[in-house]
Design a protein around this motif. Structure first.
Motif, PDB file in Angstrom:
ATOM      1  N   GLN A   1       1.046  -1.325   0.075  1.00 42.42           N
ATOM      2  CA  GLN A   1       0.007  -0.192  -0.010  1.00 42.42           C
ATOM      3  C   GLN A   1       0.908   1.222   0.112  1.00 42.42           C
ATOM      4  OE1 GLN A   1      -3.163   0.287   2.835  1.00 42.42           O
ATOM      5  NE2 GLN A   1      -3.720  -1.942   2.495  1.00 42.42           N
ATOM      6  N   ALA A   2       1.864   1.096   0.931  1.00 45.72           N
ATOM      7  CA  ALA A   2       2.680   2.438   0.969  1.00 45.72           C
ATOM      8  C   ALA A   2       3.526   2.996  -0.433  1.00 45.72           C
ATOM      9  CB  ALA A   2       3.860   2.209   2.085  1.00 45.72           C
ATOM     10  N   ARG A   3       3.867   1.521  -1.043  1.00 45.95           N
ATOM     11  CA  ARG A   3       4.616   1.612  -2.445  1.00 45.95           C
ATOM     12  C   ARG A   3       3.961   2.618  -3.280  1.00 45.95           C
ATOM     13  NH1 ARG A   3       4.631  -1.013  -6.357  1.00 45.95           N
ATOM     14  NH2 ARG A   3       3.470  -2.874  -5.612  1.00 45.95           N
ATOM     15  N   LYS A   4       2.523   2.206  -3.377  1.00 45.79           N
ATOM     16  CA  LYS A   4       1.703   3.162  -4.418  1.00 45.79           C
ATOM     17  C   LYS A   4       1.541   4.446  -4.133  1.00 45.79           C
ATOM     18  CE  LYS A   4      -1.492  -0.898  -5.164  1.00 45.79           C
ATOM     19  NZ  LYS A   4      -2.553  -1.552  -4.781  1.00 45.79           N
ATOM     20  N   ASP A   5       1.687   4.821  -2.969  1.00 48.45           N
ATOM     21  CA  ASP A   5       1.576   6.305  -2.565  1.00 48.45           C
ATOM     22  C   ASP A   5       2.824   6.996  -2.870  1.00 48.45           C
ATOM     23  OD1 ASP A   5      -1.135   6.324  -1.976  1.00 48.45           O
ATOM     24  OD2 ASP A   5      -0.744   6.543   0.190  1.00 48.45           O
ATOM     25  N   ILE A   6       4.084   6.301  -2.508  1.00 42.31           N
ATOM     26  CA  ILE A   6       5.437   6.795  -2.629  1.00 42.31           C
ATOM     27  C   ILE A   6       5.749   6.909  -4.114  1.00 42.31           C
ATOM     28  CG2 ILE A   6       7.823   6.421  -2.253  1.00 42.31           C
ATOM     29  CD1 ILE A   6       6.926   4.688   0.068  1.00 42.31           C
ATOM     30  N   GLU A   7       5.212   5.936  -5.059  1.00 35.07           N
ATOM     31  CA  GLU A   7       5.404   6.207  -6.549  1.00 35.07           C
ATOM     32  C   GLU A   7       4.643   7.460  -6.976  1.00 35.07           C
ATOM     33  OE1 GLU A   7       6.324   1.422  -7.876  1.00 35.07           O
ATOM     34  OE2 GLU A   7       4.228   2.187  -7.856  1.00 35.07           O
ATOM     35  N   MET A   8       3.621   7.544  -6.489  1.00 37.92           N
ATOM     36  CA  MET A   8       2.888   8.743  -6.809  1.00 37.92           C
ATOM     37  C   MET A   8       3.735  10.132  -6.360  1.00 37.92           C
ATOM     38  SD  MET A   8      -1.206   7.853  -6.327  1.00 37.92           S
ATOM     39  CE  MET A   8      -1.666   9.540  -6.808  1.00 37.92           C
ATOM     40  N   LEU A   9       4.168  10.103  -5.307  1.00 35.85           N
ATOM     41  CA  LEU A   9       4.867  11.336  -4.723  1.00 35.85           C
ATOM     42  C   LEU A   9       6.299  11.355  -5.697  1.00 35.85           C
ATOM     43  CD1 LEU A   9       5.024  13.156  -2.406  1.00 35.85           C
ATOM     44  CD2 LEU A   9       6.637  11.474  -1.255  1.00 35.85           C
ATOM     45  N   LEU A  10       6.857  10.261  -5.742  1.00 36.38           N
ATOM     46  CA  LEU A  10       8.139  10.524  -6.716  1.00 36.38           C
ATOM     47  C   LEU A  10       8.080  10.501  -8.040  1.00 36.38           C
ATOM     48  CD1 LEU A  10      10.418   8.357  -4.204  1.00 36.38           C
ATOM     49  CD2 LEU A  10      10.188  10.715  -4.032  1.00 36.38           C
ATOM     50  N   GLY A  11       6.810   9.771  -8.691  1.00 36.94           N
ATOM     51  CA  GLY A  11       6.844   9.847  -9.878  1.00 36.94           C
ATOM     52  C   GLY A  11       7.741   8.966 -10.693  1.00 36.94           C
ATOM     53  N   SER A  12       7.969   7.853  -9.902  1.00 37.55           N
ATOM     54  CA  SER A  12       8.820   6.847 -10.444  1.00 37.55           C
ATOM     55  C   SER A  12       8.360   5.405  -9.753  1.00 37.55           C
ATOM     56  CB  SER A  12      10.345   7.164  -9.898  1.00 37.55           C
ATOM     57  OG  SER A  12      11.296   6.373 -10.300  1.00 37.55           O
ATOM     58  N   LYS A  13       9.013   4.438 -10.513  1.00 37.90           N
ATOM     59  CA  LYS A  13       8.963   3.229  -9.872  1.00 37.90           C
ATOM     60  C   LYS A  13       9.706   3.100  -8.566  1.00 37.90           C
ATOM     61  CE  LYS A  13       6.290   0.553 -12.339  1.00 37.90           C
ATOM     62  NZ  LYS A  13       4.948   0.157 -12.071  1.00 37.90           N
ATOM     63  N   VAL A  14       9.246   2.298  -7.520  1.00 41.10           N
ATOM     64  CA  VAL A  14       9.916   2.227  -6.156  1.00 41.10           C
ATOM     65  C   VAL A  14      10.071   0.910  -5.747  1.00 41.10           C
ATOM     66  CG1 VAL A  14       9.401   2.664  -3.757  1.00 41.10           C
ATOM     67  CG2 VAL A  14       9.236   4.690  -5.393  1.00 41.10           C
ATOM     68  N   PHE A  15      11.173   0.566  -5.364  1.00 37.60           N
ATOM     69  CA  PHE A  15      11.460  -0.889  -4.580  1.00 37.60           C
ATOM     70  C   PHE A  15      11.501  -0.394  -3.096  1.00 37.60           C
ATOM     71  CE2 PHE A  15      14.198  -3.976  -2.931  1.00 37.60           C
ATOM     72  CZ  PHE A  15      13.540  -5.312  -3.401  1.00 37.60           C
ATOM     73  N   LEU A  16      10.366  -0.972  -2.294  1.00 36.53           N
ATOM     74  CA  LEU A  16      10.490  -0.648  -0.903  1.00 36.53           C
ATOM     75  C   LEU A  16      11.066  -1.790   0.002  1.00 36.53           C
ATOM     76  CD1 LEU A  16       9.601   1.300   1.328  1.00 36.53           C
ATOM     77  CD2 LEU A  16       7.299   0.524   1.004  1.00 36.53           C
ATOM     78  N   GLU A  17      11.975  -1.524   0.911  1.00 31.70           N
ATOM     79  CA  GLU A  17      12.094  -2.585   1.710  1.00 31.70           C
ATOM     80  C   GLU A  17      11.995  -2.115   3.192  1.00 31.70           C
ATOM     81  OE1 GLU A  17      16.079  -4.902   0.854  1.00 31.70           O
ATOM     82  OE2 GLU A  17      16.439  -2.872  -0.039  1.00 31.70           O
ATOM     83  N   LEU A  18      11.165  -2.881   4.079  1.00 31.96           N
ATOM     84  CA  LEU A  18      10.889  -2.442   5.359  1.00 31.96           C
ATOM     85  C   LEU A  18      11.296  -3.444   6.430  1.00 31.96           C
ATOM     86  CD1 LEU A  18       7.199  -1.816   4.738  1.00 31.96           C
ATOM     87  CD2 LEU A  18       8.923  -0.006   5.095  1.00 31.96           C
ATOM     88  N   TRP A  19      11.944  -3.035   7.522  1.00 32.00           N
ATOM     89  CA  TRP A  19      12.241  -3.701   8.705  1.00 32.00           C
ATOM     90  C   TRP A  19      11.494  -3.503   9.953  1.00 32.00           C
ATOM     91  CZ3 TRP A  19      15.764  -2.241   4.774  1.00 32.00           C
ATOM     92  CH2 TRP A  19      16.571  -3.192   4.324  1.00 32.00           C
ATOM     93  N   VAL A  20      11.414  -4.118  10.931  1.00 36.84           N
ATOM     94  CA  VAL A  20      10.782  -3.873  12.235  1.00 36.84           C
ATOM     95  C   VAL A  20      11.860  -4.089  13.250  1.00 36.84           C
ATOM     96  CG1 VAL A  20       8.833  -4.168  13.816  1.00 36.84           C
ATOM     97  CG2 VAL A  20       8.695  -4.496  11.322  1.00 36.84           C
ATOM     98  N   LYS A  21      11.961  -2.934  14.159  1.00 37.64           N
ATOM     99  CA  LYS A  21      12.936  -2.904  14.954  1.00 37.64           C
ATOM    100  C   LYS A  21      12.283  -2.400  16.476  1.00 37.64           C
ATOM    101  CE  LYS A  21      17.806  -1.059  16.096  1.00 37.64           C
ATOM    102  NZ  LYS A  21      18.757   0.054  15.390  1.00 37.64           N
TER     103      LYS A  21
END
Length: 305
Positions: A263-283
């Protein structure tokens, strides 16, 4: 830039109110794109978020502040301080209330905060699409004797009702001034901040109980892929306060974390106007909301407000 033969108006407008009255919804509507995250959870906004609206004869810089509530930890104290400080540095205060909720202690607390402040205060009644006009009149009367509001304007931030009228009224009260930001700039926040907020928004939507308030998102890296020019790599860490929360955010076989990422990747792609590869960690960072150094590390810096 403004025409030299006409006076240009500009100024800063603080949006204050109890949690969940629709401040971020209003800001996103006015700016025309998503810069403030929205959620049905209280205390969604933590920092002040500036949205810039440039028109032919004016520039309005809206400051969306955290919902006013009684602080329960250092993060809460930080949020309250952010809201209070903005009142001293703006040209207009928009006190936003929810037409569905009667005047309560939280509203009276805000009105006390505004006492003695020489800045013009507008009472903006949001969510009028949810109430009958007769109820609205009763609602307005319950507020108008409490404070010398310069203007009382009912709106629906979600539907857009009366929002243009409110903007015209704001423009009328603004002083003559310069254009602070380029006409195409819609926020003063860096992309890094907005990306972290978009990720946090998805966690707010997908989790319940104490999880939403225990989350911070730190962007570790944003860089263009060396092999694929059209791809931007984003690495982010989701901070929680307890081991049990880590398990919830990751979900069964990583399902919840994967959904957050999708879900976040779709919004980030709209923001940046580019394809995004999103990596998430939990700490896990135990009790981070009460630790000054970690609040600073996670972007909640008092010296910036």
């Amino acid at each position: 830039m403004q025409q030299e033969n006409q006076s240009f108006k500009s100024g800063f407008i603080s949006i204050i109110g109890r949690p969940n009255v629709g401040k971020s919804t209003f800001l996103n509507r006015v700016i025309g794109q998503k810069i403030a995250i929205m959620s049905d959870k209280p205390q969604t906004t933590r920092n002040k978020i500036q949205g810039v609206l440039t028109r032919s004869a004016s520039q309005m810089v809206f400051i969306d502040t955290p919902g006013v509530h009684k602080p329960k930890h250092k993060l809460g104290e930080f949020m309250f301080k952010v809201t209070k400080n903005t009142l001293r540095e703006v040209d207009i205060v928009m006190f936003m209330v929810n037409a569905e909720e009667e005047l309560g202690k939280g509203d009276e607390f805000i009105l006390e905060m505004l006492e003695g402040n020489s800045t013009p205060v507008f009472l903006v009644i949001n969510k009028i699409d949810q109430v009958h006009p007769d109820e609205l009149l009763v609602f307005i009367n319950s507020f108008k004797d409490k404070f010398p509001f310069k203007e009382i304007i009912p709106i629906s931030a979600l539907e857009g009702n009366n929002v243009d009228t409110l903007l015209e009224m704001i423009e009328k009260y603004l002083p003559e001034g310069p254009q602070y930001y380029p006409a195409d700039q819609v926020t003063d926040h860096p992309e890094r901040f907005i990306i972290s907020e978009l990720i946090r928004e998805k966690i707010l939507h997908l989790t319940r109980e104490e999880i939403p308030h225990s989350i911070a998102v730190v962007i570790d890296k944003i860089k263009r892929d060396e092999e694929n020019e059209n791809m931007i790599r984003v690495q982010a860490t989701i901070m929680v306060e307890r081991d049990s929360q880590k398990g919830i955010v990751i979900g069964k076989r990583g399902a919840l974390l994967k959904e957050v990422g999708t879900q976040a990747r779709k919004d980030i792609e709209m923001l940046l106007g580019s394809k995004v590869f999103l990596e998430l960690w939990v700490k896990v960072q135990k009790d981070w909301r009460n630790k000054q150094t970690q609040l600073r590390d996670f972007g909640y810096r008092e010296d910036e407000y």
